[in-house]
Enzyme design. Structure first.
Site, PDB file in Angstrom:
ATOM      1  NE  ARG A 108      -3.876  -2.068   2.236  1.00 49.27           N
ATOM      2  CZ  ARG A 108      -3.540  -3.086   3.025  1.00 49.27           C
ATOM      3  NH1 ARG A 108      -2.486  -3.011   3.796  1.00 49.27           N
ATOM      4  NH2 ARG A 108      -4.283  -4.168   3.036  1.00 49.27           N
ATOM      5  CE  LYS A 130       0.635  14.233 -15.137  1.00 48.94           C
ATOM      6  NZ  LYS A 130       0.415  14.658 -16.528  1.00 48.94           N
ATOM      7  CD  GLU A 172       9.969  16.214 -23.481  1.00 46.97           C
ATOM      8  OE1 GLU A 172       9.194  17.173 -23.265  1.00 46.97           O
ATOM      9  OE2 GLU A 172       9.605  15.161 -24.052  1.00 46.97           O
ATOM     10  CE  LYS A 214       7.138  17.329 -15.172  1.00 45.91           C
ATOM     11  NZ  LYS A 214       7.154  16.017 -15.781  1.00 45.91           N
ATOM     12  CD  GLU A 224      -1.869  17.505 -17.503  1.00 48.78           C
ATOM     13  OE1 GLU A 224      -1.039  16.733 -17.001  1.00 48.78           O
ATOM     14  OE2 GLU A 224      -2.113  17.572 -18.705  1.00 48.78           O
ATOM     15  NE  ARG A 228       2.258  17.594 -14.145  1.00 44.85           N
ATOM     16  CZ  ARG A 228       2.582  16.692 -13.234  1.00 44.85           C
ATOM     17  NH1 ARG A 228       2.002  16.706 -12.055  1.00 44.85           N
ATOM     18  NH2 ARG A 228       3.497  15.772 -13.489  1.00 44.85           N
ATOM     19  CG  ASN A 232       0.328  18.118 -22.131  1.00 39.81           C
ATOM     20  OD1 ASN A 232       1.088  17.183 -21.903  1.00 39.81           O
ATOM     21  ND2 ASN A 232      -0.778  18.326 -21.445  1.00 39.81           N
ATOM     22  CG  HIS A 235       4.282  16.470 -25.383  1.00 39.56           C
ATOM     23  ND1 HIS A 235       5.192  17.497 -25.430  1.00 39.56           N
ATOM     24  CD2 HIS A 235       4.928  15.419 -24.811  1.00 39.56           C
ATOM     25  CE1 HIS A 235       6.338  17.086 -24.890  1.00 39.56           C
ATOM     26  NE2 HIS A 235       6.210  15.832 -24.510  1.00 39.56           N
ATOM     27  CG  HIS A 239       1.523  12.194 -27.014  1.00 37.13           C
ATOM     28  ND1 HIS A 239       1.030  12.895 -25.934  1.00 37.13           N
ATOM     29  CD2 HIS A 239       2.737  11.739 -26.636  1.00 37.13           C
ATOM     30  CE1 HIS A 239       1.915  12.859 -24.943  1.00 37.13           C
ATOM     31  NE2 HIS A 239       2.955  12.161 -25.352  1.00 37.13           N
ATOM     32  CG  HIS A 249       8.649  11.492 -26.426  1.00 33.19           C
ATOM     33  ND1 HIS A 249       7.279  11.501 -26.535  1.00 33.19           N
ATOM     34  CD2 HIS A 249       8.960  12.480 -25.540  1.00 33.19           C
ATOM     35  CE1 HIS A 249       6.779  12.441 -25.747  1.00 33.19           C
ATOM     36  NE2 HIS A 249       7.780  13.050 -25.120  1.00 33.19           N
TER      37      HIS A 249
HETATM   38  N1  LIG Z   1       6.325  10.626 -15.269  1.00 31.51           N
HETATM   39  C1  LIG Z   1       6.377  11.649 -16.084  1.00 31.51           C
HETATM   40  O1  LIG Z   1       5.928  12.756 -15.785  1.00 31.51           O
HETATM   41  C2  LIG Z   1       7.015  11.443 -17.429  1.00 31.51           C
HETATM   42  C3  LIG Z   1       7.341  12.545 -18.221  1.00 31.51           C
HETATM   43  C4  LIG Z   1       7.971  12.335 -19.425  1.00 31.51           C
HETATM   44  C5  LIG Z   1       8.253  11.037 -19.835  1.00 31.51           C
HETATM   45  N2  LIG Z   1       7.910   9.998 -19.062  1.00 31.51           N
HETATM   46  C6  LIG Z   1       8.201   8.618 -19.476  1.00 31.51           C
HETATM   47  O2  LIG Z   1       9.605   8.481 -19.602  1.00 31.51           O
HETATM   48  C7  LIG Z   1       9.880   7.453 -20.551  1.00 31.51           C
HETATM   49  C8  LIG Z   1      10.972   7.938 -21.469  1.00 31.51           C
HETATM   50  O3  LIG Z   1      12.124   8.206 -20.717  1.00 31.51           O
HETATM   51  P1  LIG Z   1      13.574   8.002 -21.336  1.00 31.51           P
HETATM   52  O4  LIG Z   1      13.662   8.712 -22.612  1.00 31.51           O
HETATM   53  O5  LIG Z   1      14.561   8.288 -20.275  1.00 31.51           O
HETATM   54  O6  LIG Z   1      13.505   6.451 -21.723  1.00 31.51           O
HETATM   55  P2  LIG Z   1      14.249   5.149 -21.198  1.00 31.51           P
HETATM   56  O7  LIG Z   1      14.134   4.983 -19.751  1.00 31.51           O
HETATM   57  O8  LIG Z   1      13.772   4.065 -22.074  1.00 31.51           O
HETATM   58  O9  LIG Z   1      15.781   5.461 -21.540  1.00 31.51           O
HETATM   59  C9  LIG Z   1      16.174   5.583 -22.888  1.00 31.51           C
HETATM   60  C10 LIG Z   1      17.323   4.620 -23.188  1.00 31.51           C
HETATM   61  O10 LIG Z   1      18.514   5.155 -22.624  1.00 31.51           O
HETATM   62  C11 LIG Z   1      19.123   4.173 -21.791  1.00 31.51           C
HETATM   63  N3  LIG Z   1      19.813   4.911 -20.731  1.00 31.51           N
HETATM   64  C12 LIG Z   1      19.266   5.729 -19.802  1.00 31.51           C
HETATM   65  N4  LIG Z   1      20.224   6.304 -19.075  1.00 31.51           N
HETATM   66  C13 LIG Z   1      21.406   5.842 -19.548  1.00 31.51           C
HETATM   67  C14 LIG Z   1      22.766   6.087 -19.214  1.00 31.51           C
HETATM   68  N5  LIG Z   1      23.114   6.969 -18.271  1.00 31.51           N
HETATM   69  N6  LIG Z   1      23.709   5.421 -19.902  1.00 31.51           N
HETATM   70  C15 LIG Z   1      23.382   4.563 -20.896  1.00 31.51           C
HETATM   71  N7  LIG Z   1      22.125   4.315 -21.279  1.00 31.51           N
HETATM   72  C16 LIG Z   1      21.144   4.949 -20.597  1.00 31.51           C
HETATM   73  C17 LIG Z   1      18.026   3.268 -21.352  1.00 31.51           C
HETATM   74  O11 LIG Z   1      18.513   2.001 -21.009  1.00 31.51           O
HETATM   75  C18 LIG Z   1      17.148   3.233 -22.610  1.00 31.51           C
HETATM   76  O12 LIG Z   1      17.662   2.304 -23.513  1.00 31.51           O
HETATM   77  C19 LIG Z   1       8.573   7.143 -21.245  1.00 31.51           C
HETATM   78  O13 LIG Z   1       8.077   5.925 -20.769  1.00 31.51           O
HETATM   79  C20 LIG Z   1       7.661   8.273 -20.823  1.00 31.51           C
HETATM   80  O14 LIG Z   1       6.304   7.900 -20.766  1.00 31.51           O
HETATM   81  C21 LIG Z   1       7.296  10.168 -17.872  1.00 31.51           C
HETATM   82 ZN   LIG Z   2       7.694  14.554 -23.756  1.00 33.31          ZN
END
Ligand SMILES: NC(=O)c1ccc[n+]([C@@H]2O[C@H](COP(=O)([O-])OP(=O)(O)OC[C@H]3O[C@@H](n4cnc5c(N)ncnc54)[C@H](O)[C@@H]3O)[C@@H](O)[C@H]2O)c1
Ligand SMILES: [Zn+2]
Length: 348
Positions: A108, A130, A172, A214, A224, A228, A232, A235, A239, A249
């Site tokens: 929980r 989030k 971003e 942010k 949101e 917030r 987007n 986006h 998207h 992305h």
């Molecule tokens: N929670 C939120 O508010 C929010 C906001 C934006 C995006 N997201 C989410 O974030 C995700 C995208 O994040 P991302 O782009 O970091 O993707 P990811 O976690 O898939 O990382 C991208 C790639 O880089 C690699 N990587 C990361 N750090 C590394 C490092 N230091 N050295 C070597 N390789 C490394 C990972 O293994 C992966 O292959 C999506 O799922 C998206 O929905 C969430």
């Molecule tokens: Zn984004």
């Protein structure tokens, strides 16, 4: 390491902008912590992770699903994780999203913190609470809003990050500059990716500046309802493009930002589309592209930000000032159908 405390509606987060992964043990007791990371980070930073209880996930968005959550929960039980355990997500947005989600449902809810390791996670995904997973083709369909206890920043982790992922993160950063920070827009214009990759101090400052943008937006509107939504920017169309084409992305958001600038020209009198397009190109990202407008608009209509017959679209009044505009679907449809692809063209 200096802790800065940022307060949200239900919790506060300690943020260490000048941190290092090597000092993680100062924030959490090794005996009462479980690290969650992915195979790429585990391989690139193995030495710094020695001695921690660790769960290593396969890398990639396709693993941000319930099956991975189930597997993590099984491993937490085996590791005898209990209510006193802190989960530490060390990774990109996939790892931080899933770690925050598991921490919110395991027993929980237990405490959790992040060490973001991609540019995107540092400036975006790890901030704001989030946390969630995908369900089939629906991204982030399941999740919670719950803030981490701490965020530990260590930009030296970026040494191993592939260039394509740097570019995704900079999409971003450009977004933040567009909606909130004209001075940062100029800073980006005066430098390029290689400069930030080489200069750790400059990069650490840029990351902190973006994280603060942010954090502030989220503090003003955690759930949101208004402010917030500015995050987007790029986006809505982004998207829809990402859903229809094999696009990263960052590429999808960049194209979305360029088109949103064009739409802004028509609706707010925004006059700097070309400047934005040049900046997007400067960071190796695409701006305009031909796409099947009918197909993409069908997806866009289903976008979760739709409120009845209107779409909340994020536009720019000028560089550094984003606004939320409610646009009737019909009007948006006719604008998008008529949009030309000025400047350069990249074909999907
Ligand atoms: N929670 C939120 O508010 C929010 C906001 C934006 C995006 N997201 C989410 O974030 C995700 C995208 O994040 P991302 O782009 O970091 O993707 P990811 O976690 O898939 O990382 C991208 C790639 O880089 C690699 N990587 C990361 N750090 C590394 C490092 N230091 N050295 C070597 N390789 C490394 C990972 O293994 C992966 O292959 C999506 O799922 C998206 O929905 C969430
Ligand atoms: Zn984004």
């Amino acid at each position: 390491m200096t802790a800065l405390k940022f307060t949200f509606s239900q919790a506060s987060t300690r943020v260490y902008f000048d941190g290092s992964l090597a000092q993680l043990a100062k924030l959490v007791d090794k005996k009462n912590a479980v690290v969650i990371t992915d195979e790429n980070i585990a391989a690139a930073h193995a030495a710094k992770l020695k001695g921690w209880k660790i769960i290593v996930l396969k890398a990639g968005e396709e693993y941000k699903v319930q099956a991975t959550v189930d597997s993590i929960i099984q491993q937490l039980i085996q590791l005898e994780a209990d209510r006193k355990t802190t989960l530490v997500g060390i990774g990109g947005g996939v790892v931080t999203d899933i770690t925050g989600y598991v921490a919110s449902v395991y027993m929980r809810g237990i405490s959790f913190g992040f060490v973001p390791s991609s540019v995107l996670a540092m400036v975006d995904a790890s901030i704001g609470g989030k946390n969630g997973i995908d369900a089939g083709v629906y991204k982030n369909m399941v999740g919670v809003i719950r803030q981490p206890n701490f965020l530990l920043y260590d930009v030296s982790l970026l040494k191993s990050l592939p260039d394509a992922e740097w570019q995704n993160g900079f999409a971003e950063i450009i977004k933040h500059a567009c909606i909130k920070d004209a001075a940062m827009f100029r800073l980006l214009e005066n430098n390029d990716l290689a400069v930030f990759q080489k200069n750790r101090r400059l990069m650490a400052d840029l990351v902190a500046r973006n994280a603060r943008i942010k954090i502030k937006v989220v503090q003003q509107d955690e759930f949101e309802k208004a402010e917030r939504r500015l995050l987007n920017y790029g986006h809505t169309l982004g998207h829809a493009l990402e859903n229809q084409y094999q696009l990263s992305h960052g590429h999808a958001v960049s194209i979305g930002m360029a088109y949103a600038a064009e739409i802004s020209r028509q609706l707010t009198g925004f006059a700097q589309t070309e400047r934005l397009v040049n900046l997007i190109h400067r960071y190796g990202l695409p701006a305009f592209t031909d796409f099947d407008k009918e197909k993409v608009f069908t997806v866009l209509k289903m976008d979760k930000k739709r409120e009845r017959k209107d779409v909340n679209y994020i536009l720019l009044e000028k560089i550094g000032r984003g606004v939320v505009k409610s646009i009737p679907l019909k009007q948006l449809e006719s604008i998008i159908y008529k949009l030309k692809t000025p400047f350069s063209q990249i074909v999907l």
